[in-house]
Design a protein around this motif. Structure first.
Motif, PDB file in Angstrom:
ATOM      1  N   LEU A 126       0.883  -1.136   0.057  1.00 48.74           N
ATOM      2  CA  LEU A 126      -0.080   0.072  -0.030  1.00 48.74           C
ATOM      3  C   LEU A 126       0.890   1.160   0.241  1.00 48.74           C
ATOM      4  O   LEU A 126       0.659   2.370  -0.769  1.00 48.74           O
ATOM      5  N   ALA A 127       1.875   1.295   0.820  1.00 44.74           N
ATOM      6  CA  ALA A 127       2.833   2.338   0.795  1.00 44.74           C
ATOM      7  C   ALA A 127       3.575   2.722  -0.579  1.00 44.74           C
ATOM      8  O   ALA A 127       3.695   3.738  -1.087  1.00 44.74           O
ATOM      9  N   LEU A 128       4.031   1.568  -1.069  1.00 41.69           N
ATOM     10  CA  LEU A 128       4.797   1.595  -2.393  1.00 41.69           C
ATOM     11  C   LEU A 128       3.641   2.178  -3.344  1.00 41.69           C
ATOM     12  O   LEU A 128       4.299   3.166  -4.193  1.00 41.69           O
ATOM     13  N   VAL A 129       2.487   1.685  -3.531  1.00 41.72           N
ATOM     14  CA  VAL A 129       1.403   2.416  -4.558  1.00 41.72           C
ATOM     15  C   VAL A 129       1.266   3.854  -4.290  1.00 41.72           C
ATOM     16  O   VAL A 129       0.982   4.724  -5.294  1.00 41.72           O
ATOM     17  N   ARG A 178      -5.938  -2.120  -3.716  1.00 45.12           N
ATOM     18  CA  ARG A 178      -6.616  -2.065  -4.878  1.00 45.12           C
ATOM     19  C   ARG A 178      -7.262  -0.376  -5.133  1.00 45.12           C
ATOM     20  O   ARG A 178      -7.289  -0.003  -6.312  1.00 45.12           O
ATOM     21  N   ARG A 179      -7.855  -0.179  -3.902  1.00 38.88           N
ATOM     22  CA  ARG A 179      -8.352   1.298  -4.217  1.00 38.88           C
ATOM     23  C   ARG A 179      -7.468   2.288  -4.538  1.00 38.88           C
ATOM     24  O   ARG A 179      -7.685   3.043  -5.094  1.00 38.88           O
ATOM     25  N   ALA A 216      -4.116   5.072 -10.999  1.00 40.11           N
ATOM     26  CA  ALA A 216      -4.264   4.742 -12.421  1.00 40.11           C
ATOM     27  C   ALA A 216      -4.990   5.843 -13.107  1.00 40.11           C
ATOM     28  O   ALA A 216      -4.716   6.560 -14.221  1.00 40.11           O
ATOM     29  N   ALA A 217      -6.036   6.475 -12.158  1.00 35.85           N
ATOM     30  CA  ALA A 217      -6.944   7.820 -12.762  1.00 35.85           C
ATOM     31  C   ALA A 217      -5.724   8.898 -12.870  1.00 35.85           C
ATOM     32  O   ALA A 217      -5.877   9.662 -13.672  1.00 35.85           O
ATOM     33  N   GLY A 218      -5.031   9.126 -11.841  1.00 39.29           N
ATOM     34  CA  GLY A 218      -4.156  10.297 -11.749  1.00 39.29           C
ATOM     35  C   GLY A 218      -3.077  10.148 -12.981  1.00 39.29           C
ATOM     36  O   GLY A 218      -2.732  11.100 -13.635  1.00 39.29           O
ATOM     37  N   LEU A 219      -2.540   8.818 -13.247  1.00 46.85           N
ATOM     38  CA  LEU A 219      -1.667   8.698 -14.408  1.00 46.85           C
ATOM     39  C   LEU A 219      -2.359   8.902 -15.653  1.00 46.85           C
ATOM     40  O   LEU A 219      -1.722   9.616 -16.707  1.00 46.85           O
ATOM     41  N   ALA A 220      -3.660   8.700 -15.903  1.00 46.26           N
ATOM     42  CA  ALA A 220      -4.491   9.269 -17.002  1.00 46.26           C
ATOM     43  C   ALA A 220      -4.507  10.549 -17.220  1.00 46.26           C
ATOM     44  O   ALA A 220      -4.052  10.929 -18.329  1.00 46.26           O
ATOM     45  N   ARG A 221      -4.822  10.948 -16.100  1.00 47.19           N
ATOM     46  CA  ARG A 221      -4.788  12.531 -16.334  1.00 47.19           C
ATOM     47  C   ARG A 221      -3.737  13.461 -16.283  1.00 47.19           C
ATOM     48  O   ARG A 221      -3.624  14.401 -16.956  1.00 47.19           O
ATOM     49  N   ALA A 222      -2.551  12.711 -15.787  1.00 49.64           N
ATOM     50  CA  ALA A 222      -1.326  13.397 -15.819  1.00 49.64           C
ATOM     51  C   ALA A 222      -0.674  13.173 -17.369  1.00 49.64           C
ATOM     52  O   ALA A 222       0.464  14.170 -17.502  1.00 49.64           O
ATOM     53  N   THR A 223      -0.914  12.222 -17.920  1.00 48.75           N
ATOM     54  CA  THR A 223      -0.109  11.752 -19.199  1.00 48.75           C
ATOM     55  C   THR A 223      -1.106  11.782 -20.113  1.00 48.75           C
ATOM     56  O   THR A 223      -1.203  10.514 -20.759  1.00 48.75           O
ATOM     57  N   PRO A 224      -2.237  12.604 -20.607  1.00 50.99           N
ATOM     58  CA  PRO A 224      -3.430  12.198 -21.476  1.00 50.99           C
ATOM     59  C   PRO A 224      -2.444  12.105 -23.064  1.00 50.99           C
ATOM     60  O   PRO A 224      -3.106  11.132 -23.649  1.00 50.99           O
ATOM     61  N   ASP A 225      -1.563  12.624 -23.393  1.00 56.11           N
ATOM     62  CA  ASP A 225      -0.943  12.688 -24.702  1.00 56.11           C
ATOM     63  C   ASP A 225      -0.316  11.187 -25.001  1.00 56.11           C
ATOM     64  O   ASP A 225      -0.015  10.842 -25.955  1.00 56.11           O
ATOM     65  N   HIS A 226       0.201  10.431 -24.169  1.00 63.01           N
ATOM     66  CA  HIS A 226       0.842   9.286 -24.008  1.00 63.01           C
ATOM     67  C   HIS A 226       0.060   8.146 -23.472  1.00 63.01           C
ATOM     68  O   HIS A 226       0.087   6.689 -23.878  1.00 63.01           O
ATOM     69  N   PHE A 227      -0.706   8.341 -22.577  1.00 66.74           N
ATOM     70  CA  PHE A 227      -1.602   7.373 -21.681  1.00 66.74           C
ATOM     71  C   PHE A 227      -2.545   6.374 -22.735  1.00 66.74           C
ATOM     72  O   PHE A 227      -2.592   5.239 -22.768  1.00 66.74           O
ATOM     73  N   HIS A 228      -2.900   7.020 -23.449  1.00 66.35           N
ATOM     74  CA  HIS A 228      -3.743   6.027 -24.636  1.00 66.35           C
ATOM     75  C   HIS A 228      -2.985   4.947 -25.325  1.00 66.35           C
ATOM     76  O   HIS A 228      -3.700   3.965 -25.620  1.00 66.35           O
ATOM     77  N   HIS A 242     -15.815  -5.680  -1.706  1.00 64.03           N
ATOM     78  CA  HIS A 242     -15.993  -4.301  -0.990  1.00 64.03           C
ATOM     79  C   HIS A 242     -16.422  -3.078  -1.955  1.00 64.03           C
ATOM     80  O   HIS A 242     -15.787  -2.790  -2.983  1.00 64.03           O
ATOM     81  N   TRP A 243     -17.636  -2.457  -1.625  1.00 65.03           N
ATOM     82  CA  TRP A 243     -18.137  -1.548  -2.225  1.00 65.03           C
ATOM     83  C   TRP A 243     -17.357  -0.229  -2.595  1.00 65.03           C
ATOM     84  O   TRP A 243     -17.357   0.130  -3.690  1.00 65.03           O
ATOM     85  N   LYS A 244     -16.432   0.043  -1.772  1.00 60.94           N
ATOM     86  CA  LYS A 244     -15.593   1.305  -1.947  1.00 60.94           C
ATOM     87  C   LYS A 244     -14.410   0.869  -2.990  1.00 60.94           C
ATOM     88  O   LYS A 244     -14.167   1.689  -3.724  1.00 60.94           O
ATOM     89  N   VAL A 245     -14.051  -0.200  -3.142  1.00 56.97           N
ATOM     90  CA  VAL A 245     -13.387  -0.992  -4.091  1.00 56.97           C
ATOM     91  C   VAL A 245     -14.076  -0.808  -5.606  1.00 56.97           C
ATOM     92  O   VAL A 245     -13.564  -0.279  -6.515  1.00 56.97           O
ATOM     93  N   ARG A 246     -15.172  -1.343  -5.524  1.00 58.99           N
ATOM     94  CA  ARG A 246     -16.184  -1.280  -6.849  1.00 58.99           C
ATOM     95  C   ARG A 246     -16.331   0.430  -7.228  1.00 58.99           C
ATOM     96  O   ARG A 246     -16.080   0.648  -8.627  1.00 58.99           O
ATOM     97  N   VAL A 247     -16.446   1.221  -6.421  1.00 60.75           N
ATOM     98  CA  VAL A 247     -16.544   2.564  -6.759  1.00 60.75           C
ATOM     99  C   VAL A 247     -15.327   2.908  -7.226  1.00 60.75           C
ATOM    100  O   VAL A 247     -15.120   3.748  -8.432  1.00 60.75           O
ATOM    101  N   ALA A 248     -14.253   2.863  -6.692  1.00 63.94           N
ATOM    102  CA  ALA A 248     -12.884   3.236  -7.134  1.00 63.94           C
ATOM    103  C   ALA A 248     -12.710   2.475  -8.672  1.00 63.94           C
ATOM    104  O   ALA A 248     -12.081   3.469  -9.281  1.00 63.94           O
ATOM    105  N   VAL A 249     -12.817   1.515  -8.975  1.00 66.50           N
ATOM    106  CA  VAL A 249     -12.649   0.767 -10.061  1.00 66.50           C
ATOM    107  C   VAL A 249     -13.505   1.537 -11.149  1.00 66.50           C
ATOM    108  O   VAL A 249     -12.720   1.894 -12.336  1.00 66.50           O
TER     109      VAL A 249
END
Length: 792
Positions: free
Chosen positions: A151-154, A191-192, A198-210, A228-235
């Motif tokens: 968790l700390a590494l992620v 997972r959360r 993953a969402a932050g990575l997509a927003r930070a690098t839109p020109d390459h993330f695709h 866990h419903w919080k995981v489902r929401v995060a996904v």
């Protein structure tokens, strides 16, 4: 580790570098005194060195109000990159968990303090991927065994993404490789955090993330049903960002999973789907290509059980419509300038959807409707409810444009109105209004209604078929009585007696097109259940309908329902279809054209269910008391082979009823069964003594008793001696059965059959007496045999 050691060896070992500030030089000297402790052999030594480094780094932060944070970050940059970073990365593989945790904490502290955190990425990202990614994510555990450390590494990876932004792009490969594993981590918190990363990575690098987004969709969809419903929401939120800033090709892979989440028990999960889909409809680059797939998901939220979610879905949809209207203003110019009024029968003209919303639905309706109409037939009630609700919303938007789609829409609405699930048929109000119309006509017209009695009865049958269980049944019965009085009859029974043949002819006009959802099937059920003895006079109209609708090529759902209706009628045959004693004239049709085809074996559960229904219907016919022994004998000649095969069915009910039918056939045979066919019956019944159901075993034993009695009535019973000997031996085995009820039944069967060959039975019983766990039943049988009168 070689990749980490090489840059470290290239770093200068002197106290300062050229151009280094005084603050940087002082920090370098402080760190140089502590860094050797990181290589200590003892765990305690390495931990103390890491704790000392933590105190130095935290103490070095500028606290004075007038301190320049940029200057402090610049002074920290050199010692951080050249001295501290490579040694801390080496500690990520430290054998001691506490040392690894401190190293992760110090790496995060260093990234926040450095002036250029992106300079750490070439070393940091490979090290993080090495600790988080296993070669086979689904099979092997990650290199980092501690879930808190994973968790700390992620979290450290997410921090690097936030601090470096677009500069992170060259390191997407390592980050995605790590996230593909952590998105499937056993620890829910990992997972959360991975979803947020993953969402932050997509927003930070839109020109390459695709170029990398599609590789994350698979792991995300594997986690979308996490417990866990919080995981489902995060996904769901991470998937929204991954597709928004990635490749639209993945939309088709994601939509079925999103549709399933619309049935989620947790409101927050459903709300997340609404927000993500609404965001796609507003901002997705290729959204025009996916309108027909995304619109149904958002409109499904209009009927959510949580008012806030329904309101948010409605608000999002309004924004989508307004945006599309603005983007296509030229195309809609005439409709905007000359707005059409709401349709005359609009249920809520004050809240009529905007032009953009209506146009979006109209232009995509031909692509949306087939799937919605298909799902109204789904076997899951929840899916049918959602589809019916969505269809109502679509019709409200389409208005007069739905005319060109009337055929599939009306068919779907008819099936929905006839649904067994009350929630699918959200209003029964129409039926009540229809009934009130008939009541008004009858009460106002009185004798003048006699000429219209037949169509009025058809309307009442329809209301009773569709809305009877919803509380209208009593009101319909009152109306039927009033109509009967107008017609000069004593009650509704007389009304149906006078009209049953025309009613059946009315239904027969369309019977070749019936399916399991046809309203005519429900109307037929009403006619059959209310006509009583009058059915005995309407067999010429009824039997052809049954013969046509119960052919194997017809709709299985319809055949199941019709068999159920027919079973109820046949149970009281003397008071219904055989009230005139004419049913025997149609037995050949019932046997040859209905029972035989439906009792034949075909693969599949549906075919098995139909065989069960056919066997139940046959039992209702032969056990109703309306047939003579001679008529049953005529039937059993044809049906006995079919019933013997149904003894092997998976359904316990089918096996039980089959035993009962065989027993009845044997009781009415009176020695008319062909000896070769008669011999083949008892082995099939013997097999059922090993049945998993005790009820089936007892029914089979009872049928064997009848079989033995039939042998006794045969003049040439000696021809059956070898068969009876085999039956004696098999029954004696079950005389030692664990179930006492089976033992008692078998004992009675042996006693009943003992009169055939008593000496033979004595011999066989004495041969197995010592093999039984308890000789009690064998002794009782021997006592019974000894008390028998001597053979004549």
């Amino acid at each position: 580790m070689a990749a980490l050691v090489a840059p470290e060896a290239a770093a200068p070992q002197g106290p300062t570098e050229a151009g280094e500030t005084t603050e940087a030089a002082e920090l370098s000297r402080s760190l140089s005194r502590l860094l050797p402790g990181l290589e200590a052999d003892s765990k305690l030594g390495r931990r103390r060195a890491l704790e000392a480094l933590q105190r130095v780094l935290e103490a070095a932060q500028p606290e004075a109000p007038d301190a320049d944070p940029d200057a402090a970050a610049a002074a920290f940059q050199g010692p951080w990159v050249h001295l501290l970073l490579p040694r801390l990365l080496r500690r990520l593989t430290d054998p001691a968990e506490g040392c690894r945790a401190l190293a992760v904490h110090l790496l995060g502290l260093g990234l926040r303090r450095a002036a250029r955190p992106r300079d750490a990425l070439p070393r940091l990202l490979p090290a993080l991927a090495a600790r988080l990614a296993s070669p086979e994510p689904a099979r092997r555990p990650p290199p980092e065994a501690c879930e808190e450390l994973r968790l700390a590494l992620v979290q450290l990876l997410g921090l690097a993404v936030r601090l470096t932004g677009a500069a992170f792009a060259p390191h997407l490969d390592d980050a995605v490789r790590a996230l593909r594993c952590t998105l499937l981590d056993p620890f829910a918190a990992v997972r959360r955090e991975s979803c947020e990363c993953a969402a932050g990575l997509a927003r930070a690098t839109p020109d390459h993330f695709h170029m990398q987004s599609e590789s994350l969709i698979g792991p995300l969809m594997q986690s979308i049903s996490h417990q866990h419903w919080k995981v489902r929401v995060a996904v769901i939120e991470a998937t929204g960002a991954a597709i928004q800033f990635g490749s639209g090709k993945s939309v088709d892979d994601v939509l079925p999973h999103f549709a399933q989440r619309l049935f989620d028990d947790v409101p927050q999960v459903r709300q997340a789907v609404m927000r993500v889909v609404g965001g796609w409809l507003l901002s997705l680059r290729d959204r025009y290509s996916f309108f027909h797939k995304l619109i149904p998901l958002l409109l499904s939220g209009f009927h959510d059980e949580i008012p806030e979610i329904a309101s948010e879905a409605s608000s999002l949809w309004e924004r989508v419509g307004l945006q599309w209207q603005t983007e296509n203003e030229e195309d809609l110019k005439d409709k905007l300038d000359f707005a059409s009024p709401p349709p005359a029968h609009h249920p809520s003209p004050g809240s009529r959807p905007g032009l953009g919303c209506r146009e979006l639905v109209f232009r995509n309706l031909s692509k949306i409707l087939p799937a919605v109409c298909h799902d109204i037939d789904d076997w899951v009630a929840g899916t049918r409810v959602k589809s019916a609700q969505l269809l109502a919303v679509l019709l409200l938007h389409a208005e007069d444009h739905v005319t060109q789609h009337l055929e599939p829409v009306l068919r779907a609405l008819l099936r929905a109105c006839a649904d067994e699930e009350a929630a699918v048929v959200s209003s029964r109000l129409y039926g009540e209004r229809l009934l009130q119309c008939v009541q008004a006509v009858v009460s106002a017209g009185r004798e003048d209604c006699r000429g219209a009695g037949e169509p009025l009865l058809e309307v009442l049958v329809t209301v009773l078929a569709l809305w009877g269980p919803a509380g209208l049944s009593d009101k319909v019965q009152e109306t039927l009585a009033a109509l009967a009085a107008v017609e000069g009859m004593d009650g509704s029974q007389d009304l149906f007696r006078a009209r049953v043949s025309p009613l059946l002819e009315w239904l027969a006009a369309s019977h070749r097109d019936w399916t399991g959802h046809s309203v005519e099937l429900l109307q037929l059920d009403v006619v059959l259940s209310h006509s009583g003895p009058a059915l005995g006079e309407a067999l010429p109209q009824l039997v052809p309908i049954l013969r046509s609708c119960l052919q194997p090529a017809r709709d299985p759902a319809m055949r199941l329902k019709l068999f159920s209706t027919l079973t109820g009628v046949l149970l009281g045959a003397p008071e219904t279809v055989d009230s005139q004693g004419q049913l025997h004239g149609y037995l050949d049709t019932l046997v040859q054209d209905i029972f035989v085809p439906n009792l034949q074996w075909h693969a599949g559960r549906t075919a098995a269910a139909i065989r069960t229904a056919a066997v139940s219907c046959l039992w209702a016919l032969v056990s109703s008391g309306g047939l003579s022994d001679g008529q049953i004998q005529d039937m059993q000649e044809t049906l006995m082979p079919q019933i013997l095969t149904t003894l092997e069915e998976d359904s316990q009910m089918t096996r039980l009823i089959s035993c009962q039918i065989i027993n009845l056939f044997l009781k009415t045979s009176n020695g008319v069964i062909d000896p070769d066919k008669f011999i083949k019956i008892y082995p099939e019944l013997l097999k059922r003594l090993d049945d998993v159901s005790d009820d089936v075993r007892l029914a089979a034993t009872s049928a064997l008793v009848t079989w033995l009695q039939r042998v006794q009535s045969e003049a040439s019973k000696c021809c059956y001696q070898s068969s009876v000997r085999h039956l004696y031996r098999e029954l004696l085995v079950y005389l030692d059965d664990p179930e006492h009820a089976v033992q008692d039944a078998v004992l009675e069967a042996l006693k009943a059959g003992s009169v055939l060959f008593p000496d033979l039975l004595v011999k066989e019983t004495e041969a197995v007496l010592h093999k039984h766990r308890s000789p009690t039943y064998c002794e009782q049988l021997l006592q019974h045999l000894q008390a028998l009168p001597p053979a004549q």
